[in-house]
Design an enzyme around this catalytic site. Structure first.
Site, PDB file in Angstrom:
ATOM      1  N   PRO A  47      23.068   6.056 -29.489  1.00 31.45           N
ATOM      2  CA  PRO A  47      23.942   4.974 -29.956  1.00 31.45           C
ATOM      3  C   PRO A  47      23.185   3.667 -30.123  1.00 31.45           C
ATOM      4  O   PRO A  47      22.541   3.198 -29.195  1.00 31.45           O
ATOM      5  CB  PRO A  47      24.961   4.858 -28.814  1.00 31.45           C
ATOM      6  N   ASP A  86      26.723   1.792 -28.832  1.00 29.88           N
ATOM      7  CA  ASP A  86      26.404   1.292 -27.497  1.00 29.88           C
ATOM      8  C   ASP A  86      26.959  -0.126 -27.408  1.00 29.88           C
ATOM      9  O   ASP A  86      26.619  -0.971 -28.229  1.00 29.88           O
ATOM     10  CB  ASP A  86      24.873   1.280 -27.344  1.00 29.88           C
ATOM     11  N   TRP A 551      21.854   1.560 -19.787  1.00 30.16           N
ATOM     12  CA  TRP A 551      21.099   2.795 -20.081  1.00 30.16           C
ATOM     13  C   TRP A 551      21.764   4.009 -19.438  1.00 30.16           C
ATOM     14  O   TRP A 551      21.583   5.133 -19.888  1.00 30.16           O
ATOM     15  CB  TRP A 551      19.654   2.686 -19.580  1.00 30.16           C
ATOM     16  N   GLN A 587      11.636   5.171 -26.707  1.00 26.80           N
ATOM     17  CA  GLN A 587      12.770   5.688 -25.937  1.00 26.80           C
ATOM     18  C   GLN A 587      12.358   6.733 -24.905  1.00 26.80           C
ATOM     19  O   GLN A 587      13.205   7.231 -24.168  1.00 26.80           O
ATOM     20  CB  GLN A 587      13.839   6.268 -26.870  1.00 26.80           C
ATOM     21  N   TRP A 591      16.197   5.836 -23.698  1.00 27.21           N
ATOM     22  CA  TRP A 591      17.272   6.806 -23.849  1.00 27.21           C
ATOM     23  C   TRP A 591      16.841   8.239 -23.547  1.00 27.21           C
ATOM     24  O   TRP A 591      17.576   8.975 -22.879  1.00 27.21           O
ATOM     25  CB  TRP A 591      17.843   6.703 -25.264  1.00 27.21           C
ATOM     26  N   LYS A 624       3.676  -6.581 -36.903  1.00 24.69           N
ATOM     27  CA  LYS A 624       5.054  -6.397 -36.479  1.00 24.69           C
ATOM     28  C   LYS A 624       5.967  -7.278 -37.346  1.00 24.69           C
ATOM     29  O   LYS A 624       5.613  -8.392 -37.668  1.00 24.69           O
ATOM     30  CB  LYS A 624       5.148  -6.842 -35.013  1.00 24.69           C
ATOM     31  N   LYS A 627      11.229 -12.409 -37.546  1.00 27.87           N
ATOM     32  CA  LYS A 627      11.821 -13.521 -38.287  1.00 27.87           C
ATOM     33  C   LYS A 627      10.811 -14.645 -38.454  1.00 27.87           C
ATOM     34  O   LYS A 627      10.689 -15.224 -39.507  1.00 27.87           O
ATOM     35  CB  LYS A 627      13.056 -14.045 -37.544  1.00 27.87           C
TER      36      LYS A 627
END
Ligand code: ZN
Ligand code: ZN
Length: 1010
Positions: A47, A86, A551, A587, A591, A624, A627
């Protein structure tokens, strides 16, 4: 008739049409329902948190989520897939705090937890429309109408059930531990979060502090007594960059084996590691001698700040909770293996309530835990600097010690320090009591369960994930926050008993329960208001105030998405373990770990069988995206300009999923041009000629297939075999690259070599063979491609299949995946044709070397093939080489004998091809004829004539080209669909052009024939 195809079609517009078609006809739902009753293929959706717009990296994981489910559906599996969102956690709270202008937990509580959580709930869905729109636009088929949402009461109830399971097994406990703590957010961070917030070149104090050895200790140490002049105080010199921790100091650590210098100054004596004397610099002090670290261990020294004098608590630690607290202070020198001889003084200041090694040393040595800082990071007690934030207290602590003669030196240092990645506040390492999941109790099963999982790439199993499991520590899973799943543990204030609640019915059945109702919202503050009687002493039990780590929420989705075990008791066993999950590689500690840990703790085994780990997406220069750098790529700009298929295709084919993805629009556009547009052009070519010839697929079968037809059908079946194999292995990049190779063969060899057969084949049967073959290739190819790039195949399917067969499934995504026909695969033919292609390109290289255009026919090409069998096989395919090289004859030899200035060769390490360059008058005339045909074709196109339009040709020229027109009249007429070639003045209504061919001037004119 097929719908005519625009070779310049705009894919994004077509895709919007396709999306409408899917939606109106519920094609996704039909694709699942059509396979009901078949074996399951199961997938769990990781999620996303939706409190931000989706980025280009989310597209990558969406593609990987989509492909295998579509593929398995076409392979006949029943593959329902539920989306998830999530919705809890600190990021959500911070955004709301920011919006409301709240700056601390106290302000949140003043504002009201109910109202605050309501705002959190609303903010979670702020961006959800953007997510749904993106998911839909890129063609990710997942059920977003009935998603699982972690904030739903049913979801929370399933989590409570699991926590109760763990509780009953003794896997939940409350303990002390050093945790990285954000004093602004007022909560712990996971190690994963800490790693996100390190800042280089942070300025901090650097202070050397003198700890005075007690007179009694000095008197009791013969080694020191021999070196310290009587009457002079002796100090242990220690160094720190966090002066605010000094009031919490309760020990000094030394290395037992190291030599320590005793240094005499005018007023006092300093002790520090011999090895560091020079780097610290102690002017005015003279070496009196050396003692071992071992002889220092056990010495007592005077506290900098006696906690009794400042009214701060000495923490009762778990191990001595039962013991009576010693009133005598423990301040002493301890031996430790963490003492560095690289920096500092070789004497380490230990504050067991703060650092991690400090905490462990405190536990091991039975030290006092003085905790003079609260969870907001403010100093407590009656110190002069009480009430200050720790960093603000630093200079005051330093000044206070200076005034008391305990500061040796102060300065500043620049180093790396962790900050809260969410709010930028410096983190404090802080000993706190929190709730743990005892994952270490199942470490062996975590490790063995991992061995049952297929990881892509496979090194994750033993590397990144395996290591993480081997070094498993208990999971600190409570959070001192508001917007989260409440910890279902109630405490008795009187006798200290804890009760864990496993669901709504469990809560309702507690003795003398107050505040419970069936529609109780399972969030703070509503749950906090529910009380019941302590079974031991009858006092009123209240919920422990913590919520749990978000988590844990996402890790619990395995069963909580089904509200198991309260519902779906039949379904759940089919969905556990699932076949497939995928997310970004980070993850493994997020997750993937929380899923595996909880599944192992609750169900004693892994909950996913295949896991694809995806690399990060960076910009074209490997930077990377952020903004501040202004290099973020908005997925919508790409989707609007190139379309979803192009984006999916590019992201998949550029590098394997697990690699770092350098996202370049230029590379995307190149991929689209080379592959997707080549496919489209081949399709457009097919439709054009099929319509001209009135080809109806399946109406009649050709009696014979040409060798070229048999070859591409053989390649096609090999392709089906290879792609199926790589799809099964989750190697989608290999699948798409294999498809790219085939598109190249189909367009740049099969169609190119067959072009004349579509146009003016010598027999109707041969033309039918060509149409039928190309039709088979295209209709098979789109099915192979459908799971990867779902839009263009749908568009082609509607035209190629549905328009002529109303009984065919309504969408390409409702068809069966192709199955290879082994009997059609002719491996030697494939190999030999490949060789023919290579030899042709060598021949073209030889022509280029000789500087002769391909349109100029030559007498002969000589192909050198050392292997007898190969030579014989390729000779049987020599027509292709002859045509490709535009030569009258191809000669095959084992070796080239002698050399001739007329023979120009090109070769690689095995083969070579030569062309004979001498030109006769006939060859030159033929070359002119071909050149004229090409010019006329260009004029036809420029004039906008249809491919099937007949024309009249007019020309005025000298003797040479007039002769060519006469000798090659039939050829020119056929090639240009001319009904007449007139040596005459170009009429007014014709398109005209003047040109010069090798010095021969000519005026050409064409017009549509009546
Ligand atoms: Zn923070
Ligand atoms: Zn009690």
């Amino acid at each position: 008739m097929f719908k005519s195809v625009d070779p310049k079609a705009r894919f994004p517009d077509m895709e919007l049409e396709t999306l409408r078609f899917w939606k109106e006809n519920a094609v996704f739902q039909k694709s699942i329902e059509a396979r009901r009753g078949q074996p399951y293929y199961t997938f769990n959706d990781g999620p996303p948190t939706t409190n931000g717009s989706p980025g280009i990296h989310h597209v990558l994981s969406r593609i990987f989520k989509d492909i295998p489910c579509r593929y398995k559906t076409m392979r006949g599996f029943y593959a329902p897939r539920k989306a998830g969102w999530d919705t809890h956690g600190l990021p959500v709270e911070l955004e709301v705090e920011h919006t409301l202008g709240l700056k601390s937990k106290r302000q949140i509580e003043e504002y009201g937890v109910a109202e605050f959580n309501q705002r959190c709930r609303e903010s979670v869905f702020k961006y959800i429309r953007l997510w749904e729109a993106m998911v839909e636009r890129i063609g990710h088929w997942i059920d977003m109408d009935d998603p699982y949402v972690t904030l739903k009461d049913d979801y929370i109830e399933s989590e409570w059930w699991a926590i109760k399971q763990l509780w009953d097994k003794g896997f939940i406990y409350r303990g002390y531990r050093t945790t990285p703590h954000c004093p602004r957010c007022g909560t712990s961070l996971s190690s994963h979060e800490v790693a996100l917030g390190y800042q280089d070149d942070t300025s901090d104090p650097s202070v050397h502090i003198k700890f005075r050895i007690t007179d009694e200790a000095l008197a009791a140490s013969p080694e020191l007594r021999a070196l310290v002049p009587s009457g002079k105080p002796a100090y242990l010199l220690a160094w720190t960059t966090t002066p605010w921790t000094l009031p919490g100091n309760t020990a000094l650590a030394v290395a037992t084996d190291a030599p320590y210098a005793v240094l005499c100054g005018p007023d006092d004596v300093l002790i520090m590691a011999q090895a560091l004397v020079e780097s610290v610099g102690v002017p005015g002090y003279e070496a009196a001698g050396v003692v071992s670290g071992g002889s220092l261990a056990g010495l007592h020294y005077e506290p900098l700040y006696n906690p009794h004098d400042f009214g701060v608590p000495r923490l009762g630690m778990p191990s001595f909770e039962a013991q009576s607290r010693p009133e005598k202070l423990t301040y002493r020198v301890i031996a430790a293996d963490f003492v560095s001889m690289e920096d500092g003084t070789g004497i380490v200041h230990v504050a067991p309530s703060f650092g991690e090694v400090d905490f462990e040393a405190g536990m091991r040595e039975g030290l006092d835990f003085v905790q003079q800082v609260d969870l907001d990071g403010k100093v407590t007690g009656s110190y002069a600097f009480a009430g200050k934030f720790v960093k603000a207290a630093d200079p005051e602590v330093t000044e206070d010690l200076r005034s008391r003669g305990l500061l040796f030196r102060s300065g500043t240092i620049r180093h790396t320090y962790p900050f809260c990645w969410r709010c930028g506040t410096p983190l404090l390492y802080y000993v706190k009591r929190s709730w743990y999941v005892r994952t270490t109790a199942k470490r062996d099963r975590l490790v063995s369960g991992n061995l049952e999982i297929n990881w892509y790439p496979d090194h994750i199993k033993y590397g990144r994930f395996g290591d993480w499991l081997e070094n498993n520590v208990d999971w600190a899973f409570s959070r001192e926050r508001y917007w989260g799943t409440p910890l279902p543990v109630w405490e008795c204030p009187q006798c200290g008993r804890h009760e864990c609640v496993g669901g709504r019915a469990d809560l309702a059945s507690r003795p003398s329960v107050q505040g419970y109702r069936p529609d109780l919202e399972l969030h703070r503050p509503y749950v906090d208001e529910v009380t019941f009687a302590c079974p031991d002493c009858g006092a009123t039990m209240r919920r422990a105030p913590e919520v749990i780590d978000c988590w844990f929420d996402s890790g619990a989705m395995t069963w909580a998405q089904w509200h198991y075990p309260f519902e779906n008791q039949d379904l759940f066993p089919r969905m556990f373990p699932v076949d497939y999950i995928t997310e970004a590689i980070d993850q493994t500690r997020g997750w993937f770990y929380s899923l595996h840990a909880l599944s192992t703790m609750v169900f004693d085994g892994p909950c996913f069988m295949n896991c694809a780990c995806l690399g990060h997406v960076v910009d074209a220069n490997g930077e990377k995206m952020s903004k501040s750098k202004g290099n973020i790529i908005d997925p919508w700009s790409v989707l609007n300009e190139y379309g979803a298929d192009a984006l999916r295709w590019y992201m998949l084919s550029s590098v394997p999923g697990e690699n770092q993805h350098r996202f370049s629009l230029q590379a995307l556009s190149e991929t689209m041009r080379r592959h997707l547009l080549t496919l489209w052009n081949t399709y457009s070519f097919f439709v054009l000629y099929a319509n001209i010839d009135g080809f109806v697929p399946g109406r009649e079968q050709p009696t014979v297939l040409s060798q070229l037809d048999r070859w591409i059908i053989s390649e096609l079946n090999q392709l089906v075999l290879d792609v199926t194999k790589t799809m099964e292995a989750y190697s989608f990049t290999q699948s798409i690259r294999r498809i790219e190779e085939f598109i190249d063969l189909l367009s740049n060899w099969y169609v190119r070599r067959s072009r004349r057969r579509f146009w003016k084949s010598e027999s109707d049967d041969d033309k039918l063979a060509a149409h039928t073959t190309l039709y088979t290739c295209l209709t098979t190819l789109i099915k192979l491609l459908a799971p990867i790039a779902p839009f263009v195949p749908e568009e082609m399917y509607q035209n190629l299949v549905r328009s002529v067969d109303a009984d065919a499934p309504m969408s390409v995504h409702l068809t069966d995946y192709p199955i290879a026909e082994a009997a059609c695969i002719d491996a030697p033919l494939n190999r030999h044709m490949e060789l023919v292609m290579n030899l042709s390109s060598l021949g073209r290289a030889a022509r280029a070397k000789a500087g002769i255009k391909v349109r100029q026919p030559l007498t002969k090409a000589i192909v050198v093939l050392p292997d007898d069998e190969e030579r014989a096989s390729v000779a049987a395919l020599s027509e292709h080489i002859k045509d490709e090289l535009n030569v009258k004859e191809v000669e095959f030899v084992a070796a080239l004998e002698g050399s001739s200035s007329e023979c120009i060769t090109a070769g690689d390490d095995r083969y070579s091809v030569g062309v004979i360059t001498g030109l006769s008058g006939d060859l030159m005339a033929e070359g002119f004829a071909r050149e004229l045909v090409r010019r006329l074709q260009t004029m036809r196109r420029a004039a906008g004539f249809e491919i099937s339009d007949h024309i009249e040709v007019f020309y005025q020229t000298g003797e040479v080209l007039q002769d060519v027109f006469e000798r090659y009249a039939d050829y020119i007429r056929q090639e240009t669909l001319s009904v007449g070639l007139f040596c005459a003045v170009v009429p007014e209504d014709a398109s005209t052009q003047s040109l010069k061919l090798s010095g021969n001037e000519i005026v050409l004119g064409i017009r549509r024939a009546a």
